[in-house]
Enzyme design. Structure first.
Site, PDB file in Angstrom:
ATOM      1  N   THR A  73     -34.336  47.959  80.548  1.00 23.26           N
ATOM      2  CA  THR A  73     -33.473  46.770  81.123  1.00 23.26           C
ATOM      3  C   THR A  73     -33.590  45.892  80.082  1.00 23.26           C
ATOM      4  O   THR A  73     -34.496  45.503  79.533  1.00 23.26           O
ATOM      5  CB  THR A  73     -33.651  46.250  82.500  1.00 23.26           C
ATOM      6  OG1 THR A  73     -35.179  45.828  82.786  1.00 23.26           O
ATOM      7  CG2 THR A  73     -33.349  47.375  83.599  1.00 23.26           C
TER       8      THR A  73
ATOM      9  N   GLU B  63     -14.418  51.721  73.444  1.00 22.18           N
ATOM     10  CA  GLU B  63     -14.915  53.021  73.610  1.00 22.18           C
ATOM     11  C   GLU B  63     -15.183  53.706  72.518  1.00 22.18           C
ATOM     12  O   GLU B  63     -14.598  53.683  71.459  1.00 22.18           O
ATOM     13  CB  GLU B  63     -14.020  53.831  74.226  1.00 22.18           C
ATOM     14  CG  GLU B  63     -13.791  53.760  75.973  1.00 22.18           C
ATOM     15  CD  GLU B  63     -12.957  54.719  76.462  1.00 22.18           C
ATOM     16  OE1 GLU B  63     -12.321  55.435  75.787  1.00 22.18           O
ATOM     17  OE2 GLU B  63     -12.983  54.512  77.921  1.00 22.18           O
TER      18      GLU B  63
ATOM     19  N   ARG C 239     -28.048  40.838  82.266  1.00 26.15           N
ATOM     20  CA  ARG C 239     -28.232  41.946  82.953  1.00 26.15           C
ATOM     21  C   ARG C 239     -27.593  43.360  81.869  1.00 26.15           C
ATOM     22  O   ARG C 239     -26.914  43.365  81.201  1.00 26.15           O
ATOM     23  CB  ARG C 239     -27.421  41.945  84.120  1.00 26.15           C
ATOM     24  CG  ARG C 239     -27.608  41.057  84.792  1.00 26.15           C
ATOM     25  CD  ARG C 239     -27.408  41.298  86.285  1.00 26.15           C
ATOM     26  NE  ARG C 239     -28.233  41.955  87.128  1.00 26.15           N
ATOM     27  CZ  ARG C 239     -29.402  41.643  87.382  1.00 26.15           C
ATOM     28  NH1 ARG C 239     -29.940  40.395  87.291  1.00 26.15           N
ATOM     29  NH2 ARG C 239     -30.372  42.731  88.002  1.00 26.15           N
TER      30      ARG C 239
ATOM     31  N   TYR D 113     -11.658  46.371  74.782  1.00 27.09           N
ATOM     32  CA  TYR D 113     -12.116  47.564  74.788  1.00 27.09           C
ATOM     33  C   TYR D 113     -12.652  48.401  73.717  1.00 27.09           C
ATOM     34  O   TYR D 113     -12.091  48.257  72.621  1.00 27.09           O
ATOM     35  CB  TYR D 113     -10.826  48.567  75.332  1.00 27.09           C
ATOM     36  CG  TYR D 113     -10.934  49.251  76.757  1.00 27.09           C
ATOM     37  CD1 TYR D 113     -12.094  49.942  77.002  1.00 27.09           C
ATOM     38  CD2 TYR D 113     -10.278  48.711  77.839  1.00 27.09           C
ATOM     39  CE1 TYR D 113     -12.312  50.689  78.131  1.00 27.09           C
ATOM     40  CE2 TYR D 113     -10.590  48.998  79.146  1.00 27.09           C
ATOM     41  CZ  TYR D 113     -11.575  49.973  79.545  1.00 27.09           C
ATOM     42  OH  TYR D 113     -11.764  50.566  80.737  1.00 27.09           O
TER      43      TYR D 113
ATOM     44  N   LYS E  78     -35.122  41.440  82.420  1.00 28.98           N
ATOM     45  CA  LYS E  78     -36.518  41.028  83.094  1.00 28.98           C
ATOM     46  C   LYS E  78     -37.551  40.193  82.321  1.00 28.98           C
ATOM     47  O   LYS E  78     -37.080  39.146  81.640  1.00 28.98           O
ATOM     48  CB  LYS E  78     -37.432  42.402  83.649  1.00 28.98           C
ATOM     49  CG  LYS E  78     -36.429  43.274  84.622  1.00 28.98           C
ATOM     50  CD  LYS E  78     -37.288  44.281  85.143  1.00 28.98           C
ATOM     51  CE  LYS E  78     -36.389  45.036  86.222  1.00 28.98           C
ATOM     52  NZ  LYS E  78     -35.564  46.096  85.863  1.00 28.98           N
TER      53      LYS E  78
ATOM     54  N   ASP F  87     -40.269  54.133  80.504  1.00 31.66           N
ATOM     55  CA  ASP F  87     -39.384  52.961  81.166  1.00 31.66           C
ATOM     56  C   ASP F  87     -40.217  51.744  81.225  1.00 31.66           C
ATOM     57  O   ASP F  87     -40.899  51.465  81.990  1.00 31.66           O
ATOM     58  CB  ASP F  87     -39.003  53.806  82.728  1.00 31.66           C
ATOM     59  CG  ASP F  87     -38.067  52.335  83.016  1.00 31.66           C
ATOM     60  OD1 ASP F  87     -38.069  51.449  82.752  1.00 31.66           O
ATOM     61  OD2 ASP F  87     -37.557  53.080  84.155  1.00 31.66           O
TER      62      ASP F  87
END
Ligand code: PLP
Length: 413
Positions: A221, A51, A230, A49, A224, A195
């Site tokens: 992203t 954060e 991902r 974790y 691709k 984008d």
């Protein structure tokens, strides 16, 4: 050992592996990540974790994770020449959400390419958050050429005075002129969001112009053409750094997926190597070769061809819908997706076209000669879409072709 502890899942996983290895993969938004990227993605950072951001975390034990995330940030900045990078977005959609959240107020005018002409869901689909929270102003492709029509985009912007203009698409096969978009955005005082999800790998490899000198914010992203895990990144000018970071955390997300961030760092390092430029250039050469071979066989391409990694085939002259074409090709071991064509009379679930892309085939080493063969296989299926025999013959040929270009041979057992 999943094979022993969960054989049901393992069997399905092996089938999917055989599908990815044996099929002709033409989905423009997919790729084959390297074994290093996948190892990082499935590694022990899954457990942590974190954060917050490097040096400012809400949990202890982040000294090594901080360094890994910092390296990912530095590599992303170097790769695209950006002033600021946030490498935490879980997906392209959340990257876009954060960019809007950082730079727009609810109800502001957001201008992007109409979705049925190539825009993404997050650029304004009515049932998507983008369509619900912002006033969407669509722009359109030129009705004759199906190219971006910068004069008309400038006119709509002048009339509508949007707060943000989006350049970047899910389906556009030609080069985007970011300088023209900057000029239009400046003329109305709008922010320019690029984008680059689809073309990030081409940009990293120098096969498409880089939006960094022109955009206020860039979202992308990483899975691709960029060939990473991902997930997504947001790049921006330094002046927006705080707003963007706050929009991601605590604005939209909690704990970042540090395993995916490590995998992004590994992928960015791969993309910084000289060989990545060869890969990016070959993607475009392959797309051009596939486009021209399909055209020679009498198939119709929207805009007549491609400058990048993808193309849109209008299958109406074969008496098919996009859905029928996709299904027939699937039955022959060729994977692609149905896609609307400009002014499509069919619904988005049926469509009149299919979108084809070359990133995955390029990653496995295929070149222009293989594209010629694949064009013939596609043509055979589209001509004989209801014949089980024809599809089975093409499937055998597809398997024989992909067997010459193994992709995950060391991971198979
Ligand atoms: C242009 C564009 N933006 C954003 C996205 C969203 O990415 P994700 O599927 O990771 O949410 C996509 C995905 O297809 C895309 O094509």
């Amino acid at each position: 050992m999943i094979s022993e502890n969960d054989p049901k899942i393992w069997e399905l996983y092996k089938k999917e592996m055989a599908r990815q290895e044996g099929g002709i993969q033409l989905i423009a938004s997919e790729n084959y990540a390297s074994p290093d990227v996948m190892a990082a993605s499935g590694g022990i950072l899954t457990n942590k974790y974190s954060e917050g951001y490097p040096g400012k975390r809400y949990y202890g034990g982040n000294e090594f994770v901080d360094s890994i995330e910092t390296i990912a940030i530095e590599r992303a900045k170097k790769l695209f020449g950006a002033e600021h990078a946030n490498v935490q977005p879980h997906s392209g959609s959340s990257a876009n959400m954060a960019a809007y959240y950082a730079l727009l107020e609810r109800g502001d005018k957001l201008m992007g390419l109409s979705l049925d002409e190539g825009g993404h869901l997050t650029h304004g689909l009515p049932v998507n958050f983008s369509g619900k929270y912002y006033e969407i102003i669509p722009y359109h492709l030129n009705a004759q050429t199906h190219l971006l029509d910068y004069d008309s985009i400038a006119e709509i912007a002048d009339e509508q005075q949007p707060k943000m203009i989006i350049a970047g698409y899910t389906m556009y096969s030609r080069t985007i002129d970011f300088a023209k978009f900057r000029k239009i955005a400046d003329s109305v005082g709008a922010k320019l969001l690029v984008d680059m999800s689809h073309i990030a790998g081409l940009i990293a490899g120098g096969a498409h112009p880089n939006p960094a000198p022109y955009a206020d914010v860039i979202t992308s992203t990483t899975h691709k053409t960029l060939r990473g895990p991902r997930g997504a990144i947001i790049l921006s000018q330094e002046q927006y750094a705080k707003q963007i970071d706050r929009a991601i955390f605590p604005g939209l997300q909690g704990g970042p997926f540090e395993n995916q961030i490590m995998a992004r760092a590994v992928a960015f390092n791969e993309a910084l190597q000289p060989s990545f430029s060869d890969y990016a250039a070959q993607i475009v050469k392959n797309a051009k070769a596939l486009a021209s071979a399909l055209t020679d066989l009498g198939l119709v391409l929207v805009t007549g061809g491609t400058d990048n990694h993808l193309m849109l085939l209008d299958v109406r002259n074969r008496g098919l819908t996009g859905k029928e074409a996709q299904l027939a090709l699937d039955g022959a071991g060729i994977t692609c997706n149905k896609n609307t064509v400009p002014n499509d009379p069919q619904s988005p679930f049926i469509t009149s076209g299919i979108r084809l892309g070359t990133p995955a085939l390029t990653t496995r080493g295929m070149k222009e000669g293989e594209m010629q063969k694949i064009a013939h296989l596609i043509d055979d299926v589209l001509k004989n879409s209801t014949s089980a025999e024809a599809k089975s013959k093409v499937k055998k040929e597809a398997l024989a072709l992909t067997a010459q270009f193994p992709i995950y041979k060391n991971l198979r057992d």
